[in-house]
Design a protein around this motif. Structure first.
Motif, short mmCIF file in Angstrom:
data_model
loop_
_atom_site.label_atom_id
_atom_site.label_comp_id
_atom_site.label_asym_id
_atom_site.label_seq_id
_atom_site.Cartn_x
_atom_site.Cartn_y
_atom_site.Cartn_z
N UNK A 163 0.62 -1.50 -0.36
CA UNK A 163 0.33 0.28 -0.32
C UNK A 163 1.11 1.47 0.01
N UNK A 164 1.96 0.88 0.61
CA UNK A 164 3.14 2.15 0.59
C UNK A 164 4.43 1.84 -0.50
N UNK A 165 5.13 2.87 -0.70
CA UNK A 165 6.48 2.52 -1.33
C UNK A 165 7.24 1.55 -1.22
N UNK A 166 6.36 1.04 0.32
CA UNK A 166 7.62 -0.22 0.38
C UNK A 166 6.77 -1.52 -0.10
N UNK A 167 7.82 -2.14 -0.48
CA UNK A 167 7.38 -3.65 -0.89
C UNK A 167 7.91 -4.71 0.31
N UNK B 174 -0.99 -6.10 -4.24
CA UNK B 174 -0.95 -7.08 -2.52
C UNK B 174 -1.87 -7.57 -2.07
N UNK B 175 -3.20 -6.68 -3.31
CA UNK B 175 -4.44 -7.92 -2.52
C UNK B 175 -4.47 -9.01 -3.61
N UNK B 176 -4.27 -8.59 -4.64
CA UNK B 176 -4.40 -9.81 -5.24
C UNK B 176 -3.48 -11.06 -4.99
N UNK B 177 -2.33 -10.71 -4.75
CA UNK B 177 -0.75 -11.87 -4.36
C UNK B 177 -1.50 -12.55 -3.76
N UNK B 178 -1.93 -12.19 -2.16
CA UNK B 178 -2.18 -12.65 -0.77
C UNK B 178 -3.68 -13.56 -1.56
N UNK C 4 11.71 -5.83 3.12
CA UNK C 4 11.35 -5.13 2.09
C UNK C 4 12.68 -4.18 1.13
N UNK C 5 11.16 -4.12 0.05
CA UNK C 5 12.77 -2.98 -0.38
C UNK C 5 11.32 -2.08 -0.86
N UNK C 6 11.96 -0.78 -0.85
CA UNK C 6 11.06 0.66 -1.17
C UNK C 6 11.34 1.00 -2.66
#
Length: 218
Positions: free
Chosen positions: A9-13, A75-79, A28-30
């Motif tokens: 949801x933010x620049x961080x994966x 993120x939502x689709x992957x989850x 974590x990667x931004x």
């Protein structure tokens, strides 16, 4: 309990594997433009580091935003896909809540992230685990009075220091999957039901169906 948590949801994966007591592995990667490219390799890396497989995971937790449409849906689709493949439940938790939880403050404060368009996503908290107001999306100047005097956490607060004079550079700027998982584990252990993994976009996507096509006749 073995929770796999992820947030885009933010620049961080950000991805984490949590056993109910501690994070076993995190990644974590931004990079705000590569969520789709970075997320699944991060999941694989976290599982490999912890010496676990997806089949070992008992539930997934995904950040539901608010956040920009494109990044959040990755993120939502992957989850959803991972949960379906493994046959395990997928829970949703607010991404701002994970930032608040990671901040660890015991006093009232505000979390704000960058919503682009010169706006912020924000929410107000009584402490690290108790949200009082929000999430919402507003221009910083419109909420400056409501957050005056409060410590402010997150990249949005740092981006607009004039509206968030209590901004804390020493506290988290982006969502954290480790915090997301720890918060989920805490609530599940207390017998609470977590929300469905539904996105909090708070506004419509930028994409629009083109209109005003010129008629073509033969």
């Amino acid at each position: 309990m073995l929770l796999l948590a992820l947030d885009t949801a933010t620049p961080a994966v950000t991805v984490a594997l949590h056993d109910g007591e501690r994070a076993l592995a995190t990644a974590e990667e931004v990079d705000p433009r590569r969520h789709g490219e970075l997320l699944l390799p991060a999941v694989d890396r976290v599982l490999a580091t912890a010496g676990r497989r997806l089949a070992d995971v008992t539930a997934l937790v995904v950040g539901t935003g608010p956040g920009p449409y494109t990044g959040l849906r990755v993120g939502l689709a992957t989850a959803a896909a991972l949960g379906s493949a493994a046959g395990i439940p997928v829970h949703g938790l607010g991404s701002l809540d994970s930032i608040a939880y990671a901040a660890g403050l015991t006093e009232p404060f505000v979390v704000a992230t960058d919503a682009r368009r010169k706006e912020v996503y924000w929410a107000r908290y009584a402490d690290a685990g108790t949200r009082l107001e929000g999430p919402a999306v507003d221009r910083p100047a419109e909420i400056a009075g409501a957050v005056a005097g409060l410590p402010a956490v997150g990249a949005g607060a740092l981006l607009y220091p004039e509206a968030f004079p209590g901004h804390r550079e020493d506290l988290p700027r982006h969502a954290s999957a480790a915090a997301l998982a720890a918060l989920a584990a805490e609530r599940l252990a207390a017998g609470e039901e977590l929300a469905e993994p539904r996105p909090a976009y708070l506004r419509r996507p930028d994409a629009r169906v083109p209109t005003g096509y010129k008629a073509v006749t033969r």
